[in-house]
Design an enzyme around this catalytic site. Sequence first.
Site, PDB file in Angstrom:
ATOM      1  N   SER A  57       0.716  -1.147   0.012  1.00 45.24           N
ATOM      2  CA  SER A  57       0.028   0.017  -0.125  1.00 45.24           C
ATOM      3  C   SER A  57       0.821   1.147  -0.213  1.00 45.24           C
ATOM      4  O   SER A  57       1.521   1.550  -0.940  1.00 45.24           O
ATOM      5  CB  SER A  57      -1.027   0.050   1.169  1.00 45.24           C
ATOM      6  OG  SER A  57      -2.159   0.828   1.050  1.00 45.24           O
ATOM      7  N   ASP A 171      -5.799  -3.703  -2.456  1.00 41.90           N
ATOM      8  CA  ASP A 171      -4.801  -3.372  -1.445  1.00 41.90           C
ATOM      9  C   ASP A 171      -4.151  -4.492  -0.601  1.00 41.90           C
ATOM     10  O   ASP A 171      -4.774  -5.566  -0.290  1.00 41.90           O
ATOM     11  CB  ASP A 171      -5.232  -2.501  -0.414  1.00 41.90           C
ATOM     12  CG  ASP A 171      -4.104  -1.737   0.523  1.00 41.90           C
ATOM     13  OD1 ASP A 171      -3.409  -2.452   0.999  1.00 41.90           O
ATOM     14  OD2 ASP A 171      -4.516  -0.437   0.645  1.00 41.90           O
TER      15      ASP A 171
END
Length: 305
Positions: A57, A171
């Site tokens: 991320s 993610d």
Amino acid sequence: MKTIIKKILALFKHKKQRSKNVALVLSGGGARGYFHIGAIEALEERGYTITSVAGTSMGALIGGAYANGHLNELKQLFLSLNKKKILQLLDVSMGLDHITNGERLMQTLDNVLGNAKIEQLKVPFTCCASDIVSGEERVFTSGSLRTAVRASISIPGFFKPVKENGHIYVDGSVHNTLPLDRVVRNENDLLLAINVNGADTCPYMAYLKNKEERKDKEGIFRNMVKHLPFYNVKFSANYMNMAVRISSMAIQANTQLALRLTPPEILVELPMNLYSMFDFNKAAELIAYGKEEMARQLDAYEQEM
């Protein structure tokens, strides 16, 4: 006798040199990831060499920019942001599975990611995403740096997922918030982790507070979603607090498991409750905090050597 002494001194010197090579792992955490930048700066100022980096991320974005030689450009971009600019970057583009498609953000990041290929970066780089088709973790070690980072930062329900060759990526924090097991590590490298989802400094009381007492720490997010059709639905007063808290607990549990399975020699942490993942207008503060905390942890480590 002199020969033996020289060999012993050489061994100590070699040990010291080994401790300066670092396999770096950067966690996800949204705006808290600004902390990574200051930590990296402190690490290099102390003479450590980052030989490889892995991230998820925001950790993937910052790690990718570093591996591509453009971390300072990314830092300057972050420092220039205010709430207005952030909302412009995260342009609302509604879909059934997202709030923003991320195109404007990625265009802005072209200066730091560009057309680079992961396998051609000067510093070995790895980042993680989650494939919602197979349900498996996707580890990027080659191919487009831009695509890999875009996949890794795709917060579910917020950013439009990345579709590629029959896969749909969101993610990487879903699977691997702190990818200690994915970083390329040479025999003499220190394993150093920067975790911006550290243990809270105090109990989480928001769920117990009444409406008048609660402070809105997700102001930027709320500004983005206030025009959505479901925004005015009268959920219970604690609905959002419950969702945010459960998500935070899951991320912290994921991270702690990773630390137990692959313990690093040096761990630098930012308590999760100190900053929101949407505090994108606090770059200077978080970068300074990261620099200070890295220096503190290096002092502790070097005193033990």
